[in-house]
Design a protein around this motif. Structure first.
Motif, mmCIF file in Angstrom:
data_model
loop_
_atom_site.group_PDB
_atom_site.id
_atom_site.type_symbol
_atom_site.label_atom_id
_atom_site.label_comp_id
_atom_site.label_asym_id
_atom_site.label_seq_id
_atom_site.Cartn_x
_atom_site.Cartn_y
_atom_site.Cartn_z
ATOM 1 N N ASP A 1 0.835 -1.197 0.000
ATOM 2 C CA ASP A 1 0.000 0.000 0.000
ATOM 3 C C ASP A 1 0.872 1.250 0.000
ATOM 4 O O ASP A 1 0.610 2.220 -0.729
ATOM 5 C CB ASP A 1 -0.903 -0.038 1.231
ATOM 6 N N MET A 2 1.936 1.228 0.790
ATOM 7 C CA MET A 2 2.861 2.356 0.863
ATOM 8 C C MET A 2 3.522 2.596 -0.497
ATOM 9 O O MET A 2 3.606 3.731 -0.967
ATOM 10 C CB MET A 2 3.950 2.090 1.914
ATOM 11 N N PHE A 3 3.973 1.514 -1.141
ATOM 12 C CA PHE A 3 4.603 1.644 -2.450
ATOM 13 C C PHE A 3 3.640 2.234 -3.463
ATOM 14 O O PHE A 3 3.956 3.197 -4.172
ATOM 15 C CB PHE A 3 5.095 0.285 -2.938
ATOM 16 N N ALA A 4 2.438 1.667 -3.552
ATOM 17 C CA ALA A 4 1.473 2.099 -4.567
ATOM 18 C C ALA A 4 1.029 3.543 -4.339
ATOM 19 O O ALA A 4 0.818 4.288 -5.301
ATOM 20 C CB ALA A 4 0.269 1.160 -4.569
ATOM 21 N N ALA A 5 0.881 3.955 -3.084
ATOM 22 C CA ALA A 5 0.464 5.328 -2.798
ATOM 23 C C ALA A 5 1.539 6.325 -3.209
ATOM 24 O O ALA A 5 1.242 7.398 -3.741
ATOM 25 C CB ALA A 5 0.151 5.470 -1.312
ATOM 26 N N ARG A 6 2.813 5.995 -2.966
ATOM 27 C CA ARG A 6 3.902 6.886 -3.361
ATOM 28 C C ARG A 6 4.030 6.965 -4.881
ATOM 29 O O ARG A 6 4.452 7.978 -5.434
ATOM 30 C CB ARG A 6 5.225 6.384 -2.773
ATOM 31 N N LEU A 7 3.652 5.888 -5.551
ATOM 32 C CA LEU A 7 3.791 5.827 -7.004
ATOM 33 C C LEU A 7 2.756 6.681 -7.727
ATOM 34 O O LEU A 7 3.004 7.180 -8.828
ATOM 35 C CB LEU A 7 3.645 4.365 -7.444
ATOM 36 N N ALA A 8 1.598 6.855 -7.103
ATOM 37 C CA ALA A 8 0.473 7.481 -7.789
ATOM 38 C C ALA A 8 0.577 9.001 -7.749
ATOM 39 O O ALA A 8 0.931 9.579 -6.726
ATOM 40 C CB ALA A 8 -0.842 7.036 -7.141
ATOM 41 N N PRO A 9 0.247 9.668 -8.857
ATOM 42 C CA PRO A 9 0.229 11.136 -8.869
ATOM 43 C C PRO A 9 -0.986 11.665 -8.124
ATOM 44 O O PRO A 9 -1.987 10.974 -7.945
ATOM 45 C CB PRO A 9 0.154 11.472 -10.358
ATOM 46 N N ARG A 10 -0.896 12.880 -7.684
ATOM 47 C CA ARG A 10 -2.022 13.607 -7.100
ATOM 48 C C ARG A 10 -2.085 14.965 -7.789
ATOM 49 O O ARG A 10 -1.100 15.438 -8.341
ATOM 50 C CB ARG A 10 -1.826 13.837 -5.599
ATOM 51 N N ALA A 11 -3.225 15.590 -7.715
ATOM 52 C CA ALA A 11 -3.319 16.955 -8.230
ATOM 53 C C ALA A 11 -2.405 17.880 -7.429
ATOM 54 O O ALA A 11 -1.945 18.899 -7.940
ATOM 55 C CB ALA A 11 -4.762 17.431 -8.145
ATOM 56 N N SER A 12 -2.107 17.511 -6.190
ATOM 57 C CA SER A 12 -1.314 18.355 -5.305
ATOM 58 C C SER A 12 0.184 18.056 -5.337
ATOM 59 O O SER A 12 0.976 18.814 -4.789
ATOM 60 C CB SER A 12 -1.809 18.211 -3.862
ATOM 61 N N ARG A 13 0.588 16.936 -5.963
ATOM 62 C CA ARG A 13 2.017 16.592 -5.984
ATOM 63 C C ARG A 13 2.295 15.573 -7.083
ATOM 64 O O ARG A 13 1.417 14.799 -7.466
ATOM 65 C CB ARG A 13 2.453 16.012 -4.646
ATOM 66 N N PRO A 14 3.525 15.530 -7.596
ATOM 67 C CA PRO A 14 3.882 14.519 -8.583
ATOM 68 C C PRO A 14 4.157 13.178 -7.907
ATOM 69 O O PRO A 14 4.400 13.131 -6.692
ATOM 70 C CB PRO A 14 5.165 15.084 -9.214
ATOM 71 N N PRO A 15 4.142 12.088 -8.669
ATOM 72 C CA PRO A 15 4.460 10.780 -8.074
ATOM 73 C C PRO A 15 5.949 10.639 -7.821
ATOM 74 O O PRO A 15 6.767 11.337 -8.418
ATOM 75 C CB PRO A 15 3.995 9.801 -9.156
ATOM 76 N N GLU A 16 6.297 9.714 -6.933
ATOM 77 C CA GLU A 16 7.699 9.385 -6.733
ATOM 78 C C GLU A 16 8.144 8.413 -7.822
ATOM 79 O O GLU A 16 7.325 7.737 -8.455
ATOM 80 C CB GLU A 16 7.909 8.744 -5.363
ATOM 81 N N LEU A 17 9.437 8.319 -8.045
ATOM 82 C CA LEU A 17 9.962 7.314 -8.956
ATOM 83 C C LEU A 17 9.665 5.933 -8.390
ATOM 84 O O LEU A 17 9.752 5.728 -7.171
ATOM 85 C CB LEU A 17 11.471 7.480 -9.124
ATOM 86 N N PRO A 18 9.308 4.956 -9.232
ATOM 87 C CA PRO A 18 9.022 3.616 -8.721
ATOM 88 C C PRO A 18 10.168 3.031 -7.900
ATOM 89 O O PRO A 18 9.930 2.390 -6.864
ATOM 90 C CB PRO A 18 8.774 2.804 -9.999
ATOM 91 N N ALA A 19 11.411 3.239 -8.334
ATOM 92 C CA ALA A 19 12.549 2.706 -7.572
ATOM 93 C C ALA A 19 12.627 3.344 -6.192
ATOM 94 O O ALA A 19 12.917 2.683 -5.192
ATOM 95 C CB ALA A 19 13.850 2.927 -8.342
ATOM 96 N N THR A 20 12.351 4.644 -6.108
ATOM 97 C CA THR A 20 12.361 5.347 -4.825
ATOM 98 C C THR A 20 11.232 4.856 -3.925
ATOM 99 O O THR A 20 11.424 4.620 -2.724
ATOM 100 C CB THR A 20 12.233 6.859 -5.043
ATOM 101 N N ALA A 21 10.036 4.690 -4.513
ATOM 102 C CA ALA A 21 8.893 4.204 -3.748
ATOM 103 C C ALA A 21 9.138 2.796 -3.233
ATOM 104 O O ALA A 21 8.806 2.468 -2.084
ATOM 105 C CB ALA A 21 7.633 4.244 -4.618
#
Length: 415
Positions: A279-299
């Protein structure tokens, strides 16, 4: 978007919508797959509007699928009376668009199925929808795990529409692969795990989708709903007829932060920990209107360490199953080519990739596959999806995820 009016009287109460309903400006009122429970709800949706509208492209897709289902009945020599009276739900039409019977998944329709399941308040239909979706995800993950990861990670990192549905499917598939390929959990435990992952956020599905497009931070009331969503999800699942204690406990505790080995936990707590890291990985991966997504490797690396900055057993299992450079993510090679990962490799850092942009910065015409375990083609860094100025053809690249390692593989220098 090409909007046309739709007759309100043709909308079937209690059945999934075959296409999205919009107002005259194109604003989404109800997504494809949503179930209008009663006439009062439909009238509330219409409100003071003169008409409701649909995008004609969705309508045409629905019509082609309907014709395809009728042709199937004809080939099966069904009686003409039965064919004439046939009515198909949007989910049936979605399954008929499984790429003309080839068994290839239609990921956009699977998003719609997940979207409808997470909003279904009817115990009589909820479990059927969940079982149908889970069976399809399980089949695709077993037949083509690289393609399944590619599609879901690409959709998760490139769009905010139907966020809750895509997020649930990605977490479920990641947990399934880690449980089966790395942790060697029994099949029954894997199935319960996947059910819990698909429904972990059912208590805040609408809020999740709203937050994905909201530019402001969560309000105090939204924060309260977020904090209470695990308990709300359990209560809603119980109302929908779920009685499996491991399933319910895994959902209840999927946000509990308790570092330590998996062996020291009970079965439901092992499930909860694996879901929490995915869940933590997938949430960091996903974009939001308020912020860009993290790189998959970083997530992924963030999921690797626990709350005490120690290696997390569940996070490590996910990395072994999915890879640090997971299918659907973008990388730069030592050749200065930019590529998309299409297949996991012999270890977590050496996947196979397809070149999208050559060393001169130009898009490639023919996709060239590289083996990054070779020193000349090693990965030097991850690349953000927003920095890749090439439109991804999902279906074309999914073909490469199924190809044997030697197929379409050139070791020469790319153009």
């Amino acid at each position: 978007m090409n909007l046309v009016t739709v007759n309100v009287d043709t909308i079937r109460i209690g059945h999934p919508l075959p296409f999205s309903l919009r107002d005259e400006s194109g604003v989404l009122l109800a997504a494809k797959g949503y179930v209008v429970d009663n006439r009062d709800e439909l009238e509330l949706m219409v409100g003071r509007r003169t008409n409701l509208f649909i995008d004609v492209t969705e309508s045409e897709s629905h019509h082609r699928a309907y014709v395809g289902k009728l042709h199937t009945l004809v080939r099966e020599d069904r009686p003409l009376g039965q064919i004439a009276e046939s009515q198909f739900s949007s989910l049936e039409l979605a399954s008929s668009r499984d790429t003309a019977g080839t068994g290839e998944p239609d990921w956009l329709d699977l998003q719609v199925q997940a979207h409808a399941m997470l909003r279904d308040s009817n115990p009589a239909s909820f479990r059927d929808r969940l079982d149908r979706l889970q069976a399809q995800l399980s089949r695709h993950a077993r037949l083509n795990p690289d393609g399944t990861l590619f599609a879901l990670i690409h959709l998760s990192s490139s769009e905010v529409q139907l966020y809750s549905a895509t997020h649930a499917m990605l977490v479920s598939v990641m947990c399934s692969l880690a449980a089966r390929e790395v942790l060697k959990w029994p099949a029954e435990m894997e199935a319960t795990l996947c059910s819990a992952a698909l429904t972990m956020n059912i208590g805040m599905t609408e809020l999740q989708d709203r937050l994905a497009v909201q530019k402001e931070p969560p309000s105090p009331e939204q924060r309260r709903q977020i904090d209470q969503h695990a308990l709300r999800s359990v209560r809603l699942l119980e109302q929908l007829g779920v009685s499996d204690s491991c399933w319910l406990e895994a959902v209840l505790d999927h946000h509990t932060k308790t570092p330590g080995p998996l062996a020291a936990r009970g079965q439901s707590q092992r499930m909860a920990r694996l879901i929490q890291r995915a869940d933590m990985f997938a949430a960091r991966l996903a974009p939001r209107a308020s912020r860009p997504p993290e790189l998959p490797a970083t997530a992924m690396q963030a999921s690797y360490f626990d709350e005490n900055r120690q290696i997390d057993e569940a996070g490590a299992a996910l990395i072994k199953a999915v890879g640090i450079y997971s299918p659907g993510s973008f990388v730069r090679l030592a050749t200065n080519e930019i590529a998309v990962v299409i297949k996991r490799g012999a270890n977590t850092t050496t996947p196979r990739v397809a070149i999208l942009i050559n060393r001169s910065g130009m898009p490639t015409g023919e996709l060239i596959v590289r083996d990054t375990s070779q020193r000349d083609f090693r990965i030097v860094t991850s690349v953000a999806e927003r920095d890749v100025k090439v439109k991804i053809n999902l279906q074309r690249l999914l073909v490469l995820t199924k190809a044997p390692a030697s197929d379409r593989l050139w070791q020469g220098q790319g153009r």
